[in-house]
Design a protein around this motif. Structure first.
Motif, PDB file in Angstrom:
ATOM      1  N   ARG A  26       1.037  -1.125  -0.095  1.00 40.68           N
ATOM      2  CA  ARG A  26      -0.016   0.099   0.037  1.00 40.68           C
ATOM      3  C   ARG A  26       0.796   1.199   0.016  1.00 40.68           C
ATOM      4  O   ARG A  26       0.585   2.169  -0.647  1.00 40.68           O
ATOM      5  N   ASN A  27       2.022   1.161   0.795  1.00 38.37           N
ATOM      6  CA  ASN A  27       2.763   2.236   1.016  1.00 38.37           C
ATOM      7  C   ASN A  27       3.536   2.690  -0.561  1.00 38.37           C
ATOM      8  O   ASN A  27       3.823   3.802  -0.890  1.00 38.37           O
ATOM      9  N   ILE A  28       3.975   1.658  -0.993  1.00 40.28           N
ATOM     10  CA  ILE A  28       4.585   1.661  -2.429  1.00 40.28           C
ATOM     11  C   ILE A  28       3.582   2.109  -3.491  1.00 40.28           C
ATOM     12  O   ILE A  28       3.728   3.190  -4.091  1.00 40.28           O
ATOM     13  N   GLY A  29       2.395   1.871  -3.423  1.00 36.94           N
ATOM     14  CA  GLY A  29       1.277   2.209  -4.421  1.00 36.94           C
ATOM     15  C   GLY A  29       1.014   3.686  -4.025  1.00 36.94           C
ATOM     16  O   GLY A  29       0.837   4.472  -5.086  1.00 36.94           O
ATOM     17  N   GLU A  30       0.984   4.107  -2.995  1.00 37.53           N
ATOM     18  CA  GLU A  30       0.734   5.775  -2.591  1.00 37.53           C
ATOM     19  C   GLU A  30       2.136   6.511  -3.080  1.00 37.53           C
ATOM     20  O   GLU A  30       1.909   7.484  -3.451  1.00 37.53           O
ATOM     21  N   ASP A  31       3.315   5.992  -2.776  1.00 40.69           N
ATOM     22  CA  ASP A  31       4.462   6.744  -3.255  1.00 40.69           C
ATOM     23  C   ASP A  31       4.365   6.927  -4.766  1.00 40.69           C
ATOM     24  O   ASP A  31       4.730   8.080  -5.282  1.00 40.69           O
ATOM     25  N   LEU A  32       3.986   5.581  -5.560  1.00 44.76           N
ATOM     26  CA  LEU A  32       4.015   5.728  -7.024  1.00 44.76           C
ATOM     27  C   LEU A  32       2.929   6.738  -7.302  1.00 44.76           C
ATOM     28  O   LEU A  32       3.309   7.401  -8.476  1.00 44.76           O
ATOM     29  N   GLY A  33       1.842   6.842  -6.753  1.00 40.27           N
ATOM     30  CA  GLY A  33       0.472   7.653  -7.190  1.00 40.27           C
ATOM     31  C   GLY A  33       0.950   8.953  -6.986  1.00 40.27           C
ATOM     32  O   GLY A  33       0.702   9.739  -7.653  1.00 40.27           O
ATOM     33  N   GLY A  34       1.558   9.281  -5.807  1.00 41.67           N
ATOM     34  CA  GLY A  34       2.363  10.654  -5.571  1.00 41.67           C
ATOM     35  C   GLY A  34       3.352  11.188  -6.566  1.00 41.67           C
ATOM     36  O   GLY A  34       3.271  12.236  -7.171  1.00 41.67           O
ATOM     37  N   ALA A  35       4.058  10.205  -7.055  1.00 46.06           N
ATOM     38  CA  ALA A  35       5.110  10.649  -8.156  1.00 46.06           C
ATOM     39  C   ALA A  35       4.513  10.706  -9.480  1.00 46.06           C
ATOM     40  O   ALA A  35       4.692  12.015 -10.001  1.00 46.06           O
ATOM     41  N   VAL A  36       3.365  10.031  -9.752  1.00 44.66           N
ATOM     42  CA  VAL A  36       2.670  10.345 -10.991  1.00 44.66           C
ATOM     43  C   VAL A  36       1.950  11.674 -10.798  1.00 44.66           C
ATOM     44  O   VAL A  36       1.961  12.487 -11.952  1.00 44.66           O
ATOM     45  N   LYS A  37       1.531  11.993  -9.830  1.00 46.55           N
ATOM     46  CA  LYS A  37       0.615  13.260  -9.715  1.00 46.55           C
ATOM     47  C   LYS A  37       1.725  14.443  -9.807  1.00 46.55           C
ATOM     48  O   LYS A  37       1.318  15.368 -10.443  1.00 46.55           O
ATOM     49  N   GLY A  38       2.753  14.200  -9.334  1.00 56.55           N
ATOM     50  CA  GLY A  38       3.894  15.226  -9.218  1.00 56.55           C
ATOM     51  C   GLY A  38       4.364  15.351 -10.731  1.00 56.55           C
ATOM     52  O   GLY A  38       4.614  16.699 -11.172  1.00 56.55           O
ATOM     53  N   PHE A  39       4.357  14.534 -11.303  1.00 56.43           N
ATOM     54  CA  PHE A  39       4.903  14.555 -12.744  1.00 56.43           C
ATOM     55  C   PHE A  39       3.816  15.130 -13.813  1.00 56.43           C
ATOM     56  O   PHE A  39       4.160  16.155 -14.348  1.00 56.43           O
ATOM     57  N   LYS A  40       2.565  14.922 -13.621  1.00 55.63           N
ATOM     58  CA  LYS A  40       1.667  15.619 -14.550  1.00 55.63           C
ATOM     59  C   LYS A  40       1.620  16.872 -13.983  1.00 55.63           C
ATOM     60  O   LYS A  40       1.332  17.861 -14.852  1.00 55.63           O
ATOM     61  N   GLN A  41       1.858  17.144 -12.731  1.00 55.97           N
ATOM     62  CA  GLN A  41       1.625  18.776 -12.429  1.00 55.97           C
ATOM     63  C   GLN A  41       2.915  19.543 -12.947  1.00 55.97           C
ATOM     64  O   GLN A  41       2.723  20.679 -13.448  1.00 55.97           O
ATOM     65  N   GLY A  42       3.942  18.900 -12.914  1.00 51.50           N
ATOM     66  CA  GLY A  42       5.227  19.448 -13.730  1.00 51.50           C
ATOM     67  C   GLY A  42       5.040  19.494 -14.851  1.00 51.50           C
ATOM     68  O   GLY A  42       5.425  20.688 -15.616  1.00 51.50           O
ATOM     69  N   MET A  43       4.340  18.645 -15.741  1.00 49.30           N
ATOM     70  CA  MET A  43       4.027  18.756 -17.257  1.00 49.30           C
ATOM     71  C   MET A  43       3.242  19.799 -17.558  1.00 49.30           C
ATOM     72  O   MET A  43       3.381  20.603 -18.321  1.00 49.30           O
ATOM     73  N   LYS A  44       2.260  20.004 -16.618  1.00 52.25           N
ATOM     74  CA  LYS A  44       1.202  20.966 -16.789  1.00 52.25           C
ATOM     75  C   LYS A  44       1.774  22.485 -16.537  1.00 52.25           C
ATOM     76  O   LYS A  44       1.554  23.441 -17.361  1.00 52.25           O
ATOM     77  N   ASP A  45       2.438  22.455 -15.470  1.00 50.98           N
ATOM     78  CA  ASP A  45       3.136  23.897 -15.160  1.00 50.98           C
ATOM     79  C   ASP A  45       4.202  24.372 -16.444  1.00 50.98           C
ATOM     80  O   ASP A  45       4.222  25.379 -16.839  1.00 50.98           O
ATOM     81  N   GLY A  46       4.873  23.253 -16.727  1.00 55.18           N
ATOM     82  CA  GLY A  46       5.987  23.625 -17.986  1.00 55.18           C
ATOM     83  C   GLY A  46       5.105  23.857 -19.113  1.00 55.18           C
ATOM     84  O   GLY A  46       5.684  24.976 -19.928  1.00 55.18           O
ATOM     85  N   SER A  47       4.002  23.269 -19.751  1.00 53.23           N
ATOM     86  CA  SER A  47       3.386  23.725 -20.892  1.00 53.23           C
ATOM     87  C   SER A  47       2.847  25.213 -20.745  1.00 53.23           C
ATOM     88  O   SER A  47       2.542  25.926 -21.631  1.00 53.23           O
ATOM     89  N   ASP A  48       2.120  25.394 -19.399  1.00 47.83           N
ATOM     90  CA  ASP A  48       1.607  26.655 -19.125  1.00 47.83           C
ATOM     91  C   ASP A  48       2.938  28.004 -19.479  1.00 47.83           C
ATOM     92  O   ASP A  48       2.532  28.795 -19.809  1.00 47.83           O
ATOM     93  N   THR A  49       3.986  27.632 -19.058  1.00 46.58           N
ATOM     94  CA  THR A  49       5.072  28.591 -19.054  1.00 46.58           C
ATOM     95  C   THR A  49       5.316  28.603 -20.295  1.00 46.58           C
ATOM     96  O   THR A  49       5.579  29.601 -20.903  1.00 46.58           O
ATOM     97  N   ALA A  50       5.621  27.454 -21.216  1.00 46.17           N
ATOM     98  CA  ALA A  50       5.982  27.821 -22.496  1.00 46.17           C
ATOM     99  C   ALA A  50       5.006  28.393 -23.414  1.00 46.17           C
ATOM    100  O   ALA A  50       5.204  29.346 -24.321  1.00 46.17           O
ATOM    101  N   GLU A  51       3.492  28.071 -23.066  1.00 46.99           N
ATOM    102  CA  GLU A  51       2.480  29.058 -23.701  1.00 46.99           C
ATOM    103  C   GLU A  51       2.581  30.721 -23.283  1.00 46.99           C
ATOM    104  O   GLU A  51       2.651  31.295 -24.289  1.00 46.99           O
ATOM    105  N   ALA A  52       2.875  30.590 -22.474  1.00 49.79           N
ATOM    106  CA  ALA A  52       3.186  32.513 -21.856  1.00 49.79           C
ATOM    107  C   ALA A  52       4.274  32.702 -22.652  1.00 49.79           C
ATOM    108  O   ALA A  52       4.208  34.071 -22.965  1.00 49.79           O
ATOM    109  N   ASP A  53       5.466  31.983 -22.594  1.00 45.51           N
ATOM    110  CA  ASP A  53       6.570  32.676 -23.540  1.00 45.51           C
ATOM    111  C   ASP A  53       6.293  32.973 -24.806  1.00 45.51           C
ATOM    112  O   ASP A  53       6.500  33.826 -25.543  1.00 45.51           O
TER     113      ASP A  53
END
Length: 72
Positions: A26-53
């Motif tokens: 369960r702990n491994i699953g939670e860690d993996l889910g958190g990592a995927v969420k963080g990756f998705k958020q990072g990709m979203k932030d990166g695309s927003d910054t690129a569009e603003a540029d």
């Protein structure tokens, strides 16, 4: 021989549960889910910054002068 049946996968699942335990899995699953969420958020932030540029660059005016090349 090449593919596993459902029974093979169930036996593997039971062995994994016995070795690691449900709490650790369960702990491994939670860690993996958190990592995927963080990756998705990072990709979203990166695309927003690129569009603003790109939007900021499209508003800029470039002034240039064309000169004829000297033939030597």
């Amino acid at each position: 021989m090449g593919s596993f049946s459902i029974w093979h996968w169930l036996i593997v699942l039971v062995i994994v549960l016995l070795v690691f335990g449900t709490k650790k899995l369960r702990n491994i699953g939670e860690d993996l889910g958190g990592a995927v969420k963080g990756f998705k958020q990072g990709m979203k932030d990166g695309s927003d910054t690129a569009e603003a540029d790109r939007a900021q660059l499209s508003k800029q005016t470039i002034d240039a002068q064309v000169r004829e090349k000297d033939k030597a």
